[in-house]
Scaffold this motif. Structure first.
Motif, PDB file in Angstrom:
ATOM      1  N   THR A  24      40.738  46.364  43.122  1.00 28.06           N
ATOM      2  CA  THR A  24      39.554  45.825  43.624  1.00 28.06           C
ATOM      3  C   THR A  24      39.294  44.601  42.785  1.00 28.06           C
ATOM      4  OG1 THR A  24      36.951  46.327  43.844  1.00 28.06           O
ATOM      5  CG2 THR A  24      38.052  47.281  41.821  1.00 28.06           C
ATOM      6  N   ILE A  25      39.612  44.494  41.525  1.00 26.98           N
ATOM      7  CA  ILE A  25      39.757  43.349  40.879  1.00 26.98           C
ATOM      8  C   ILE A  25      40.626  42.059  41.568  1.00 26.98           C
ATOM      9  CG2 ILE A  25      40.343  42.171  38.822  1.00 26.98           C
ATOM     10  CD1 ILE A  25      39.643  44.956  37.359  1.00 26.98           C
ATOM     11  N   ALA A  28      39.018  40.674  44.650  1.00 26.32           N
ATOM     12  CA  ALA A  28      37.880  39.913  44.218  1.00 26.32           C
ATOM     13  C   ALA A  28      38.159  38.314  44.114  1.00 26.32           C
ATOM     14  CB  ALA A  28      37.357  40.477  43.050  1.00 26.32           C
ATOM     15  N   PHE A  29      39.458  38.161  43.551  1.00 28.36           N
ATOM     16  CA  PHE A  29      39.931  36.784  43.372  1.00 28.36           C
ATOM     17  C   PHE A  29      40.441  36.132  44.808  1.00 28.36           C
ATOM     18  CE2 PHE A  29      39.330  38.154  39.233  1.00 28.36           C
ATOM     19  CZ  PHE A  29      38.953  37.082  38.601  1.00 28.36           C
ATOM     20  N   LEU A  30      40.653  37.005  45.622  1.00 26.82           N
ATOM     21  CA  LEU A  30      40.962  36.403  47.068  1.00 26.82           C
ATOM     22  C   LEU A  30      39.846  35.797  47.873  1.00 26.82           C
ATOM     23  CD1 LEU A  30      43.197  39.434  48.314  1.00 26.82           C
ATOM     24  CD2 LEU A  30      44.209  37.471  47.058  1.00 26.82           C
ATOM     25  N   ASN A  31      39.946  34.907  48.725  1.00 34.37           N
ATOM     26  CA  ASN A  31      38.914  34.365  49.435  1.00 34.37           C
ATOM     27  C   ASN A  31      38.895  35.082  50.847  1.00 34.37           C
ATOM     28  OD1 ASN A  31      36.734  32.884  50.438  1.00 34.37           O
ATOM     29  ND2 ASN A  31      37.469  30.866  49.886  1.00 34.37           N
ATOM     30  N   LEU A  32      38.078  36.012  50.969  1.00 35.14           N
ATOM     31  CA  LEU A  32      38.102  36.763  52.428  1.00 35.14           C
ATOM     32  C   LEU A  32      36.757  36.581  53.113  1.00 35.14           C
ATOM     33  CD1 LEU A  32      39.478  40.244  50.747  1.00 35.14           C
ATOM     34  CD2 LEU A  32      40.695  38.446  52.019  1.00 35.14           C
ATOM     35  N   ASN A  36      34.780  39.923  51.112  1.00 40.19           N
ATOM     36  CA  ASN A  36      34.945  40.405  49.877  1.00 40.19           C
ATOM     37  C   ASN A  36      34.072  41.466  49.486  1.00 40.19           C
ATOM     38  OD1 ASN A  36      35.790  37.139  49.209  1.00 40.19           O
ATOM     39  ND2 ASN A  36      36.666  38.804  48.166  1.00 40.19           N
ATOM     40  N   THR A  37      32.769  41.426  49.795  1.00 42.05           N
ATOM     41  CA  THR A  37      31.838  42.356  49.491  1.00 42.05           C
ATOM     42  C   THR A  37      32.221  43.789  50.316  1.00 42.05           C
ATOM     43  OG1 THR A  37      30.201  40.701  49.586  1.00 42.05           O
ATOM     44  CG2 THR A  37      29.630  42.915  49.612  1.00 42.05           C
TER      45      THR A  37
ATOM     46  N   ARG B  48      20.054  40.228  46.249  1.00 40.69           N
ATOM     47  CA  ARG B  48      21.378  39.441  46.348  1.00 40.69           C
ATOM     48  C   ARG B  48      21.327  38.841  47.885  1.00 40.69           C
ATOM     49  NH1 ARG B  48      27.297  41.900  45.943  1.00 40.69           N
ATOM     50  NH2 ARG B  48      28.266  40.397  47.401  1.00 40.69           N
ATOM     51  N   LEU B  64      34.272  40.045  32.890  1.00 41.84           N
ATOM     52  CA  LEU B  64      35.168  40.863  33.755  1.00 41.84           C
ATOM     53  C   LEU B  64      36.139  41.729  32.720  1.00 41.84           C
ATOM     54  CD1 LEU B  64      35.976  41.909  36.369  1.00 41.84           C
ATOM     55  CD2 LEU B  64      37.417  40.114  36.603  1.00 41.84           C
ATOM     56  N   PHE B 205      30.006  48.698  39.168  1.00 41.07           N
ATOM     57  CA  PHE B 205      30.839  47.577  38.640  1.00 41.07           C
ATOM     58  C   PHE B 205      31.418  46.250  39.623  1.00 41.07           C
ATOM     59  CE2 PHE B 205      35.594  46.489  38.607  1.00 41.07           C
ATOM     60  CZ  PHE B 205      35.667  45.730  37.680  1.00 41.07           C
ATOM     61  N   PRO B 206      31.827  46.529  40.910  1.00 43.05           N
ATOM     62  CA  PRO B 206      31.838  45.479  41.793  1.00 43.05           C
ATOM     63  C   PRO B 206      30.840  44.627  42.173  1.00 43.05           C
ATOM     64  CG  PRO B 206      31.808  47.471  43.143  1.00 43.05           C
ATOM     65  CD  PRO B 206      32.026  47.937  41.694  1.00 43.05           C
ATOM     66  N   LEU B 210      32.201  41.373  40.144  1.00 46.05           N
ATOM     67  CA  LEU B 210      33.015  40.805  41.151  1.00 46.05           C
ATOM     68  C   LEU B 210      32.706  39.976  42.307  1.00 46.05           C
ATOM     69  CD1 LEU B 210      35.530  44.195  41.460  1.00 46.05           C
ATOM     70  CD2 LEU B 210      35.807  42.067  39.841  1.00 46.05           C
ATOM     71  N   ILE B 211      31.446  39.652  42.012  1.00 45.79           N
ATOM     72  CA  ILE B 211      31.047  38.450  43.097  1.00 45.79           C
ATOM     73  C   ILE B 211      31.241  37.359  42.759  1.00 45.79           C
ATOM     74  CG2 ILE B 211      29.581  40.000  44.621  1.00 45.79           C
ATOM     75  CD1 ILE B 211      27.174  39.250  42.770  1.00 45.79           C
ATOM     76  N   ARG B 213      34.027  35.660  42.570  1.00 47.31           N
ATOM     77  CA  ARG B 213      35.094  35.263  41.564  1.00 47.31           C
ATOM     78  C   ARG B 213      36.075  34.400  42.114  1.00 47.31           C
ATOM     79  NH1 ARG B 213      34.565  36.410  36.417  1.00 47.31           N
ATOM     80  NH2 ARG B 213      33.030  38.258  36.025  1.00 47.31           N
ATOM     81  N   ASN B 214      36.190  34.399  43.587  1.00 49.14           N
ATOM     82  CA  ASN B 214      37.157  33.520  44.012  1.00 49.14           C
ATOM     83  C   ASN B 214      36.875  31.914  44.329  1.00 49.14           C
ATOM     84  OD1 ASN B 214      35.180  33.623  46.093  1.00 49.14           O
ATOM     85  ND2 ASN B 214      36.412  35.262  47.630  1.00 49.14           N
ATOM     86  N   ALA B 215      35.435  31.590  43.878  1.00 47.72           N
ATOM     87  CA  ALA B 215      35.140  30.211  43.982  1.00 47.72           C
ATOM     88  C   ALA B 215      35.618  29.430  43.060  1.00 47.72           C
ATOM     89  CB  ALA B 215      33.710  30.267  44.021  1.00 47.72           C
TER      90      ALA B 215
END
Lengths: 93, 215
Positions: A24-25, A28-32, A36-37, B48, B64, B205-206, B210-211, B213-215
């Motif tokens: 899951t970590i 979270a760093f991939l751009n989906l 993502n959620t 959110r 994190l 946790f997520p 975890l929101i 994070r990819n930006a």
């Protein structure tokens, strides 16, 4: 169930939970985009299911326990459905 | 384990009925806990959806490494608690004591890490209130995120604290009691509580860390 198979069951579950945490970590760093959620909550759901099934031994509990737990989630769903049907149909400024 | 050997209170027909009643009581309590935390999750969901960018910005400022480590700690502690429940059912005193104290130790470790995390965030002015400062475009709505963050993790940490005390108490009790066979139900129910607290964190946790994070 004997002690050894119990031990293996708990160890495998713990490893699976930690693997899902790593997954899951990483995800979270991939751009989906919006997924993502979805992925994050899906993995949370999988972890939750593992804990309910293996650690809390939900299959061995009686029907009344299922009813109590089901009622909890059912009323949660009612709360979300009614509240969101309000908030999602309003204009936010 | 033979239930016949276990004493039961006078309002119950036998020990099995007593155990089933206690177990159902704990599950009903957990159902109310679902709704208790559910209200907080509902608030989170509403805001959110309303302010997705602010929540993503704010989430990127959570720590994190602390959150991930704490998740691993709670997951492992749940596995150890599951072993404790089995040890209580098999009346293995030393295994029970070791696993209960192992669970308590990890619970304390979780709270320590959470404390360091809070102190970092407070020193970075992320605690909502007069001293809140967030140098990003959506500061007002990010404050909402941090308000929910401190409230939800704070209430969760309170649950962990209660669990730590109870499990520690039962660990000491298991060390000295002459009636280990009477403990199995209580340890089982304590395990259910601890696993539930773990589940709440798994969902939390997520949503917190975890929101965005990819930006």
């Amino acid at each position: 169930m004997n002690a050894r198979s119990n031990r293996n069951k708990f160890l495998i579950t713990a490893i699976a939970l930690l693997a899902l945490l790593a997954l899951t970590i990483w995800a979270a760093f991939l751009n989906l985009g919006p997924f993502n959620t979805v992925v994050a909550l899906g993995i949370s759901g999988a972890k939750m299911a593992l804990i309910f099934l293996v650690f809390m031994d939900i299959r061995e509990r009686g029907k009344l326990v299922w009813l109590a737990l089901g009622a909890g989630f059912f009323w949660l769903a009612i709360m979300f459905a009614l509240a969101m049907s309000d908030f999602m149909t309003r204009g936010w400024e | 384990m033979s239930d016949a050997a276990i004493a039961h209170a006078h309002q119950f027909d036998d020990a099995t009925q007593q155990r089933d009643a206690a177990t159902l009581g704990m599950w009903i309590f957990l159902a109310t806990e679902i709704l208790f935390f559910g209200g907080l999750f509902l608030g989170y969901t509403v805001y959110r959806i309303a302010y997705p960018q602010a929540f993503a910005e704010a989430s990127r400022h959570t720590l994190l490494v602390f959150g991930g480590t704490n998740t691993a700690i709670l997951l492992i502690s749940s596995a150890i608690m599951a072993f404790a429940v089995r040890a209580a059912q098999n009346q293995k005193r030393m295994a029970l004591v070791i696993h209960l104290f192992g669970t308590t130790t990890l619970g304390v470790l979780f709270l320590c890490i959470k404390g360091f995390e809070y102190s970092r965030e407070i020193s970075e002015h992320l605690l909502p209130g007069n001293s809140f400062h967030f140098a990003q475009p959506h500061a007002t709505h990010a404050e909402l995120f941090f308000y929910l963050y401190f409230l939800m993790t704070g209430v969760h940490a309170l649950h962990v604290l209660i669990g730590v005390f109870l499990i520690g108490f039962f660990g000491i009790n298991a060390l000295f009691t002459n009636h280990l066979e009477q403990q199995a139900t209580a340890i089982d129910l304590l395990g259910l509580y601890w696993h539930f607290v773990d589940i709440v964190w798994v969902v939390l946790f997520p949503l917190i860390y975890l929101i965005g994070r990819n930006a």
